[in-house]
Enzyme design. Structure first.
Site, short mmCIF file in Angstrom:
data_model
loop_
_atom_site.label_atom_id
_atom_site.label_comp_id
_atom_site.label_asym_id
_atom_site.label_seq_id
_atom_site.Cartn_x
_atom_site.Cartn_y
_atom_site.Cartn_z
N MET A 86 4.93 1.53 -3.18
CA MET A 86 5.90 2.03 -2.59
C MET A 86 5.69 1.72 -0.95
SD MET A 86 7.76 4.86 -4.70
CE MET A 86 6.75 6.13 -4.46
N GLY A 87 4.86 1.09 -0.77
CA GLY A 87 4.34 0.84 0.63
C GLY A 87 3.51 2.22 1.36
N ASN A 88 3.36 2.34 2.53
CA ASN A 88 2.67 3.44 3.45
C ASN A 88 0.97 3.17 2.72
OD1 ASN A 88 2.21 6.96 3.15
ND2 ASN A 88 2.14 5.44 5.07
N LEU A 89 0.58 2.02 2.78
CA LEU A 89 -0.71 1.59 1.97
C LEU A 89 -1.88 2.12 2.74
CD1 LEU A 89 0.40 -2.13 1.46
CD2 LEU A 89 0.79 -0.33 -0.15
N HIS A 90 -2.79 2.32 1.45
CA HIS A 90 -4.19 2.82 2.09
C HIS A 90 -5.17 2.32 1.21
CE1 HIS A 90 -3.90 5.20 -1.57
NE2 HIS A 90 -2.56 5.57 -1.10
N HIS B 252 -4.69 1.49 -2.39
CA HIS B 252 -3.79 0.36 -2.79
C HIS B 252 -4.62 -1.05 -2.69
CE1 HIS B 252 -0.60 3.07 -1.72
NE2 HIS B 252 -0.19 2.76 -2.59
N LYS C 59 -5.92 6.81 -10.25
CA LYS C 59 -5.70 8.08 -9.70
C LYS C 59 -4.37 8.73 -10.21
CE LYS C 59 -4.45 11.15 -5.90
NZ LYS C 59 -3.10 10.71 -6.02
N ASP C 60 -3.26 7.81 -10.39
CA ASP C 60 -1.95 8.50 -11.18
C ASP C 60 -2.38 8.08 -12.82
OD1 ASP C 60 -0.56 9.11 -9.06
OD2 ASP C 60 -0.62 7.28 -8.30
N SER D 218 -0.81 8.97 -0.28
CA SER D 218 -0.05 8.90 0.87
C SER D 218 0.26 10.34 1.34
CB SER D 218 1.38 8.09 0.40
OG SER D 218 1.17 7.03 -0.17
O1 PAF Z 1 2.56 4.34 -7.88
C1 PAF Z 1 3.45 4.07 -7.25
O2 PAF Z 1 3.28 3.58 -6.05
C2 PAF Z 1 4.96 3.93 -8.08
O3 PAF Z 1 5.02 4.77 -8.93
C3 PAF Z 1 5.02 2.55 -8.44
C4 PAF Z 1 4.31 2.05 -9.70
C5 PAF Z 1 5.13 1.70 -7.41
C6 PAF Z 1 6.58 2.50 -9.32
O4 PAF Z 1 7.69 2.74 -8.18
#
Ligand code: PAF
Length: 286
Positions: free
Chosen positions: A30-34, A37, A150-151, A187
């Site tokens: 979803m962007g706002n990369l760190h 990512h 992490k998720d 984020s």
């Molecule tokens: O983990 C995320 O950033 C979001 O849940 C994902 C997998 C990009 C889906 O929108």
């Protein structure tokens, strides 16, 4: 690196790559990369011959509208970083492309694994995640897709979805990336004040403490996990958090362990000021 907004252009590109025998590795974001990512993109680079990163802030997975509105958009910085990591394509669709009728209509739901922990605290969250990820998989047609551990619950939901829907995509999990003091990159860390940032590593320290206690209790001591959870949440609260849950679960289906279960994961969610932080650690008991 190409930045592609149009679905037709993306599909033509992926089709051409597949015809040439390329292996497409995909990192949805979803962007706002760190740094977290970046580790996913590095893994994609190792596993595939072409790397696609999507940037799409998915409204359907936000249970609180204010979180969606506040979500930082950092497209230029994200693209600059992705170019350095040798990303081939950034796919940045519009909300109208992903949700053509303007609403979440056909939904993907992965019951069971979605209903506990984050699923309980954030109603509809995993329906939003599973739906958008299946849409992105349909559009990108990757061979491999990379997600952060992490998720952890999200990773299990996606793995189950891919099995249930017979998607021919290899799902790869990558360890959380942490700051030196143990705080997992996220984020949400951007919402912490300097004083809260000092306290934040207590989250990971508490998970490590929980592991030590679990090792003493052993797989035979499952009946005592409930007390341990309460004790650890009280510790977090004493440090300044508002804990939501700290749960010892089976690492396969996130259900409470039975006596003798050895493959466990400890998952935690706690508010610190305006930031809702989540983290987890896996533990294998003897
Ligand atoms: O983990 C995320 O950033 C979001 O849940 C994902 C997998 C990009 C889906 O929108």
């Amino acid at each position: 690196m190409k930045v592609i907004n149009q679905i037709s252009e993306l599909q033509a590109q992926v089709k051409a790559w597949h015809r040439q025998g390329e292996v497409v590795a995909f990192v949805p974001t979803m962007g706002n990369l760190h740094g977290g990512h970046f580790a996913l993109v590095d893994r994609a680079r190792e596993m595939g011959t072409k790397v696609i990163v999507s940037i799409f802030v998915n409204p359907a997975q936000f249970d609180r509208k204010e979180d969606l509105v506040a979500y930082p958009i950092t497209m230029d910085a994200d693209c600059e970083a992705l170019e350095k990591l040798q990303t081939d394509v950034v796919f940045a669709p519009t909300a109208a492309d992903i949700y053509p009728t303007g609403a979440l209509r056909t939904k993907v739901e992965v019951p069971g694994i979605s209903d506990v922990l984050e699923g309980e605290k954030r109603t509809g969250h995993f329906i939003g995640v599973a739906t958008v990820v299946s849409k992105l998989f349909n559009l990108v047609q990757p061979d491999i897709a990379i997600f952060g551990e992490k998720d952890f619950q999200q990773l299990l939901v996606i793995r189950q979805m891919v099995i249930d829907l017979n998607m021919n995509i290899q799902i790869e999990g990558v360890d959380a990336v942490r700051d030196e003091d143990g705080l997992a990159k996220s984020s949400r860390n951007g919402y912490l004040t300097a004083a809260e940032r000092e306290i934040a590593p207590v989250l990971q320290q508490t998970l490590q403490d929980t592991i030590s206690h679990l090792k003493v209790l052993g797989a035979a001591g499952a009946a005592s996990y409930q007390d341990l959870q309460q004790e650890m949440m009280a510790k977090l609260d004493a440090a300044g958090f508002r804990s939501e849950y700290l749960e010892v679960r089976r690492n396969t289906d996130l259900q409470p362990p039975d006596e003798g279960d050895k493959g466990l994961v400890i998952l935690v969610s706690a508010w610190l000021g305006k930031a809702r932080l989540i983290d987890n650690v896996q533990v294998l008991l003897n």
